[in-house]
Design an enzyme around this catalytic site. Structure first.
Site, PDB file in Angstrom:
ATOM      1  N   CYS A   1       6.134  27.315  64.325  1.00 11.95           N
ATOM      2  CA  CYS A   1       6.872  28.242  65.765  1.00 11.95           C
ATOM      3  C   CYS A   1       8.846  27.637  65.753  1.00 11.95           C
ATOM      4  O   CYS A   1       9.398  26.632  64.717  1.00 11.95           O
ATOM      5  CB  CYS A   1       6.821  27.461  67.124  1.00 11.95           C
ATOM      6  SG  CYS A   1       4.578  27.978  67.487  1.00 11.95           S
TER       7      CYS A   1
ATOM      8  N   ARG B   1       9.811  30.973  58.407  1.00 12.67           N
ATOM      9  CA  ARG B   1       9.211  29.676  58.897  1.00 12.67           C
ATOM     10  C   ARG B   1       7.563  30.310  59.325  1.00 12.67           C
ATOM     11  O   ARG B   1       7.060  28.884  58.913  1.00 12.67           O
ATOM     12  CB  ARG B   1       9.325  29.040  60.436  1.00 12.67           C
ATOM     13  CG  ARG B   1      11.273  28.677  60.088  1.00 12.67           C
ATOM     14  CD  ARG B   1      11.865  28.070  61.490  1.00 12.67           C
ATOM     15  NE  ARG B   1      10.905  27.190  62.501  1.00 12.67           N
ATOM     16  CZ  ARG B   1      11.250  25.443  61.801  1.00 12.67           C
ATOM     17  NH1 ARG B   1      12.098  25.171  61.360  1.00 12.67           N
ATOM     18  NH2 ARG B   1      11.051  24.645  62.914  1.00 12.67           N
TER      19      ARG B   1
ATOM     20  N   TRP C   1       3.987  29.786  65.841  1.00 15.83           N
ATOM     21  CA  TRP C   1       2.699  29.600  64.676  1.00 15.83           C
ATOM     22  C   TRP C   1       1.422  29.371  65.796  1.00 15.83           C
ATOM     23  O   TRP C   1       1.414  28.390  65.914  1.00 15.83           O
ATOM     24  CB  TRP C   1       3.251  28.939  63.978  1.00 15.83           C
ATOM     25  CG  TRP C   1       2.275  29.198  62.552  1.00 15.83           C
ATOM     26  CD1 TRP C   1       2.246  30.259  61.878  1.00 15.83           C
ATOM     27  CD2 TRP C   1       1.644  28.146  61.986  1.00 15.83           C
ATOM     28  NE1 TRP C   1       1.239  29.830  60.593  1.00 15.83           N
ATOM     29  CE2 TRP C   1       0.943  28.282  61.006  1.00 15.83           C
ATOM     30  CE3 TRP C   1       1.178  27.151  62.722  1.00 15.83           C
ATOM     31  CZ2 TRP C   1       0.478  27.459  59.989  1.00 15.83           C
ATOM     32  CZ3 TRP C   1       0.451  25.804  61.658  1.00 15.83           C
ATOM     33  CH2 TRP C   1      -0.072  26.288  60.916  1.00 15.83           C
TER      34      TRP C   1
ATOM     35  N   ASN D   1       7.575  24.444  70.770  1.00 15.30           N
ATOM     36  CA  ASN D   1       7.746  23.634  69.365  1.00 15.30           C
ATOM     37  C   ASN D   1       6.819  22.850  69.150  1.00 15.30           C
ATOM     38  O   ASN D   1       7.954  21.545  69.615  1.00 15.30           O
ATOM     39  CB  ASN D   1       8.842  24.277  68.058  1.00 15.30           C
ATOM     40  CG  ASN D   1       9.532  25.074  67.633  1.00 15.30           C
ATOM     41  OD1 ASN D   1       9.101  26.105  68.426  1.00 15.30           O
ATOM     42  ND2 ASN D   1      10.150  25.007  66.766  1.00 15.30           N
ATOM     43  N   GLY D   2       5.261  22.715  68.570  1.00 17.69           N
ATOM     44  CA  GLY D   2       5.278  20.910  68.897  1.00 17.69           C
ATOM     45  C   GLY D   2       3.806  21.394  69.284  1.00 17.69           C
ATOM     46  O   GLY D   2       2.981  21.804  69.394  1.00 17.69           O
TER      47      GLY D   2
ATOM     48  N   GLU E   1       0.678  22.692  41.066  1.00 16.58           N
ATOM     49  CA  GLU E   1       1.509  23.112  41.273  1.00 16.58           C
ATOM     50  C   GLU E   1       1.185  25.480  41.134  1.00 16.58           C
ATOM     51  O   GLU E   1       1.118  25.851  42.189  1.00 16.58           O
ATOM     52  CB  GLU E   1       2.910  23.313  41.127  1.00 16.58           C
ATOM     53  CG  GLU E   1       4.088  24.046  41.728  1.00 16.58           C
ATOM     54  CD  GLU E   1       3.949  23.905  43.038  1.00 16.58           C
ATOM     55  OE1 GLU E   1       3.111  23.672  43.916  1.00 16.58           O
ATOM     56  OE2 GLU E   1       4.918  24.877  43.051  1.00 16.58           O
TER      57      GLU E   1
ATOM     58  N   LYS F   1       0.644  27.995  43.505  1.00 17.03           N
ATOM     59  CA  LYS F   1       1.731  28.687  43.739  1.00 17.03           C
ATOM     60  C   LYS F   1       0.783  30.541  43.814  1.00 17.03           C
ATOM     61  O   LYS F   1       0.822  30.939  44.348  1.00 17.03           O
ATOM     62  CB  LYS F   1       2.564  28.618  42.738  1.00 17.03           C
ATOM     63  CG  LYS F   1       4.251  29.419  43.620  1.00 17.03           C
ATOM     64  CD  LYS F   1       4.916  28.350  43.554  1.00 17.03           C
ATOM     65  CE  LYS F   1       4.786  27.678  45.144  1.00 17.03           C
ATOM     66  NZ  LYS F   1       5.535  26.323  45.308  1.00 17.03           N
TER      67      LYS F   1
ATOM     68  N   GLU G   1      -1.168  30.678  47.064  1.00 15.35           N
ATOM     69  CA  GLU G   1      -0.561  31.190  48.939  1.00 15.35           C
ATOM     70  C   GLU G   1       0.529  32.142  48.177  1.00 15.35           C
ATOM     71  O   GLU G   1       0.272  32.375  49.754  1.00 15.35           O
ATOM     72  CB  GLU G   1       0.674  29.951  48.654  1.00 15.35           C
ATOM     73  CG  GLU G   1       1.998  29.429  48.322  1.00 15.35           C
ATOM     74  CD  GLU G   1       2.884  28.791  48.297  1.00 15.35           C
ATOM     75  OE1 GLU G   1       3.521  28.296  48.131  1.00 15.35           O
ATOM     76  OE2 GLU G   1       2.751  28.086  50.226  1.00 15.35           O
TER      77      GLU G   1
ATOM     78  N   HIS H   1     -15.748  18.560  32.544  1.00 10.67           N
ATOM     79  CA  HIS H   1     -16.794  17.633  33.153  1.00 10.67           C
ATOM     80  C   HIS H   1     -16.683  18.489  34.214  1.00 10.67           C
ATOM     81  O   HIS H   1     -17.976  18.241  35.166  1.00 10.67           O
ATOM     82  CB  HIS H   1     -15.931  16.611  33.436  1.00 10.67           C
ATOM     83  CG  HIS H   1     -15.230  15.318  32.558  1.00 10.67           C
ATOM     84  ND1 HIS H   1     -16.264  14.113  32.331  1.00 10.67           N
ATOM     85  CD2 HIS H   1     -14.344  15.230  32.027  1.00 10.67           C
ATOM     86  CE1 HIS H   1     -15.827  13.791  31.618  1.00 10.67           C
ATOM     87  NE2 HIS H   1     -14.314  14.716  31.061  1.00 10.67           N
TER      88      HIS H   1
ATOM     89  N   LYS I   1       6.958  27.775  56.526  1.00  8.69           N
ATOM     90  CA  LYS I   1       7.620  27.329  55.504  1.00  8.69           C
ATOM     91  C   LYS I   1       7.827  25.142  55.960  1.00  8.69           C
ATOM     92  O   LYS I   1       7.759  24.912  55.293  1.00  8.69           O
ATOM     93  CB  LYS I   1       9.452  27.694  55.900  1.00  8.69           C
ATOM     94  CG  LYS I   1       9.692  26.705  54.562  1.00  8.69           C
ATOM     95  CD  LYS I   1       9.803  27.431  54.109  1.00  8.69           C
ATOM     96  CE  LYS I   1      10.478  26.957  52.823  1.00  8.69           C
ATOM     97  NZ  LYS I   1      10.348  26.757  51.696  1.00  8.69           N
TER      98      LYS I   1
HETATM   99  O1  M6R Z   1       9.094  20.438  53.144  1.00 11.85           O
HETATM  100  P1  M6R Z   1       7.473  19.657  52.529  1.00 11.85           P
HETATM  101  O2  M6R Z   1       7.919  19.928  51.190  1.00 11.85           O
HETATM  102  O3  M6R Z   1       7.530  18.594  53.114  1.00 11.85           O
HETATM  103  O4  M6R Z   1       6.598  21.128  53.067  1.00 11.85           O
HETATM  104  C1  M6R Z   1       5.221  20.318  52.343  1.00 11.85           C
HETATM  105  C2  M6R Z   1       4.720  21.545  52.195  1.00 11.85           C
HETATM  106  O5  M6R Z   1       4.148  22.148  53.530  1.00 11.85           O
HETATM  107  C3  M6R Z   1       4.799  22.358  50.682  1.00 11.85           C
HETATM  108  O6  M6R Z   1       5.497  21.637  50.223  1.00 11.85           O
HETATM  109  C4  M6R Z   1       4.434  23.582  50.902  1.00 11.85           C
HETATM  110  O7  M6R Z   1       2.778  23.766  49.784  1.00 11.85           O
HETATM  111  C5  M6R Z   1       4.435  24.702  50.415  1.00 11.85           C
HETATM  112  N1  M6R Z   1       5.452  25.471  50.591  1.00 11.85           N
HETATM  113  C6  M6R Z   1       3.841  25.392  49.017  1.00 11.85           C
HETATM  114  O8  M6R Z   1       4.763  26.520  48.378  1.00 11.85           O
END
Ligand code: M6R
Length: 607
Positions: A2, A27, A86, A112-113, A480, A484, A487, A503, A602
């Site tokens: 949010c 976000r 959100w 938010n929260g 990673e 990527k 997502e 394995h 985000k």
């Molecule tokens: O702000 P942060 O680095 O703590 O965020 C952690 C994850 O939410 C963040 O790295 C997320 O996995 C990425 N958006 C992926 O691209």
């Protein structure tokens, strides 16, 4: 997650709020809304009491849907708040969108929260006759404020009383009909003021008002802010005024624009040379090979525990290896799992790696470590973030604002910063690493200028799944690469330690599953990974070698994504850039919502 925007003192309040909401879109959100308060005519000229008005417009969907909903409405008022939601409690519907109002429609709240005791409060308020119109936890707040106002409290008292009843995490902003004031409070969820000579802003993140002011005041947990015609005041729970520093943000609003790129993600991938330069500037002595990260260089940890989530967790895995290589016991933990079984800490340093500095899981793990007496260090991109303020020490990665939900340049900068940390606190030598770091921005630029990733992406856009393998420092890069791909393309992707394929995961490998193998150098690790590539090739899977050409992996590969030759630690950063580009181009070919992938946010400010 949010987003909140509020402002007092502008003539174009509604436009300012909607502009702020559009800046918070990155976000992640599924609904949006605004509330504007205006004093009644009589009160405005100071002659008599008046109820004033409160306009609330909100809907499920995007900011453009909100703009449509606002068309033709005579929504006005010099004071207002806005919100992007959100969903956590209840689906994304018009009714569940914020702001939420009380029974009378005179109190509007954005939040938010998560309010953990909302059910008990809702039951209590319902019994007292309050009518609820949404499924959200937030809606208890306007009803609590309403109850206080009915008892004769003024707005500030009523909000304070309401906040005192809440358990959980919140950044909350309240407007009341007829009051030209925004009152706000924070606990475990970010809130920052933007201050200017004739207007004051309130937001969950600086980009929301950065086009209007660069002067900011970060609120701490337990603090309240009052924004009105006279300016702003911050107080504590007892109502005592808190003397706050006004800080200046040093990034340009232009940095939060797309600068001609189709997507923020692509822009941010291309910003990596600059981000890396910023991270390294003044911290490495290129001639002498020394590293200077200020006082942090004296930390000399005897053990390190890294806590992080998502992409930052992959950076943490890489960092733990750096320290182990320097002879310091080190482990990386998923922040969300850390508190479920905290390992012995002793005098270990606990390092939270978090670009936003607001990830609830990571903050919670760092707090647990603090409670157990550990020293904590935040490695973050965000000045003034909760992680930066709560940790004993902070190392900024200096990547500049990252808007795309997919972390790209911040990962590269995290790896660079974590190299500096290990060099400064745990290793004696490292001249070869320093040289590689010094060359890294230029090497990334070379790679970006002639990548080949778009062609590879076009070849495999219809693949059934994507696999990524690597060893040593390249193992976190394999993870990673897969994250990527998942997502932003919404397709199945997995990253494996190259040696693990045989394995189990090898059963998944077919001619329809390209395998991206990161292989650099010509040492034993490279030789073993080439062996794993042969296993894949023998099962007819297409192989994409991400390589500096020092091994013979190219003989077994269908495609090659080239890397400049460098130290293997820096090679991980370079390989990751190639994989970022492949994911970007696959997602682009598929027409995905690259900067705001479905269901994602985000900054994940709930556990
Ligand atoms: O702000 P942060 O680095 O703590 O965020 C952690 C994850 O939410 C963040 O790295 C997320 O996995 C990425 N958006 C992926 O691209």
């Amino acid at each position: 997650m949010c987003g909140i925007i509020g402002c007092v003192g502008r003539e174009d309040t509604l436009d300012t709020l909607v502009h702020g909401l559009s800046k918070l879109e990155y976000r992640g959100y599924d609904s949006a809304g605004v509330a504007l308060s205006e004093a009644g005519d009589d009160e405005a000229d100071g002659s008599a009491e008046s109820e004033g008005s409160l306009d609330v417009v909100k809907c499920a969907g995007k900011i453009d849907d909100l703009r449509t909903a606002l068309e033709g409405r005579e929504t006005s008022g010099p004071v207002g708040v806005g919100h992007t939601r959100w969903s956590t409690h209840g689906p994304p519907t018009d009714a569940n969108a914020h702001p939420h109002v009380d029974c009378t429609g005179q109190v509007a709240v954005v939040h938010n929260g998560i309010i953990e005791n909302y059910q008990a409060l809702r039951d209590e308020l319902s019994t007292a006759g309050h009518e609820f119109r949404s499924d959200t936890d937030t809606e208890v707040v306007p009803h609590l404020v309403e109850a206080g106002l009915r008892e004769g409290l003024d707005m500030e008292e009523a909000v304070r009383e309401a906040i005192a009843r809440l358990e959980g995490s919140y950044a909350i902003a309240v407007v009341v009909a007829g009051e030209e004031t925004v009152f706000a409070a924070r606990n475990d969820s970010p809130l920052v003021l933007g201050v200017d000579d004739d207007a004051t802003y309130l937001a969950s993140d600086v980009p929301a008002f950065r086009d209007f002011t660069d002067r900011v005041v970060y609120l701490a947990d337990g603090e309240f802010a009052r924004l009105d015609a006279a300016g702003w005041t911050v107080t504590d729970a007892a109502g005592e005024v808190v003397d706050k520093d006004v800080e200046t943000v040093d990034w340009d609003p232009e940095e939060t624009g797309k600068s001609g790129y189709d997507h923020f993600m692509l822009k941010e991938i291309h910003e990596q040379p600059r981000a890396l330069r910023q991270c390294l500037r003044g911290r490495v002595d290129e001639l002498g090979g020394a590293v200077d990260i200020g006082d942090l260089g004296d930390l000399s940890p005897t053990g390190v525990q890294f806590v992080a989530a998502g992409t930052s967790y992959h950076a943490a895995l890489y960092a733990a290896r750096l320290f182990r290589e320097a002879g310091v016991p080190a482990q990386a933990f998923l922040a969300s799992e850390y508190a479920t079984g905290v390992p012995p800490i002793g005098d270990a340093l606990v390092v939270g790696v978090t670009q936003s500095g607001e990830t609830a899981d990571t903050l919670s793990a760092m707090r647990e470590a603090s409670r157990r007496g550990a020293r904590t260090l935040a490695v973050t991109n965000t000045v003034g973030s909760t992680a930066a303020r709560e940790a004993d020490h902070t190392l900024y990665i200096r990547a500049g604002p990252e808007i795309g939900v997919a972390a790209t340049k911040t990962f590269a900068s995290q790896l660079a910063a974590l190299n500096l940390l290990s060099l400064a606190t745990a290793e004696s030598g490292g001249r070869d690493v320093v040289a590689a770091l010094r060359d890294l921005p230029g090497d990334v630029q070379t790679l970006l200028d002639d990548s080949g990733a778009a062609e590879v992406a076009a070849e495999f856009v219809d693949a059934g799944a994507y696999f990524f393998i690597g060893r040593g420092y390249h193992y976190p890069v394999a993870l990673e690469g897969a994250l990527k791909m998942k997502e932003i393309t919404y397709k199945h992707a997995e990253g494996f330690a190259a040696g693990e394929l045989k394995h189990g995961p090898l059963a998944l490998v077919t001619e329809d599953t390209p395998v991206f193998a990161v292989v650099t150098g010509d040492d034993e690790l490279a030789t073993k990974t080439v062996g794993n590539v042969k296993e894949v090739e023998a099962r007819d899977a297409p192989v994409v070698a991400v390589t500096d050409g020092q091994s013979d992996v190219e003989r077994y590969a269908d495609h090659v994504l080239e890397l400049p030759e460098t130290h293997r630690r820096a090679a991980s950063v370079l390989a990751n850039v190639q994989l970022q580009l492949v994911s970007y181009h696959v997602a682009n070919e598929l027409g995905r919502s690259i900067d705001k992938p479905r269901n994602l946010a985000k900054s994940v400010t709930v556990e």
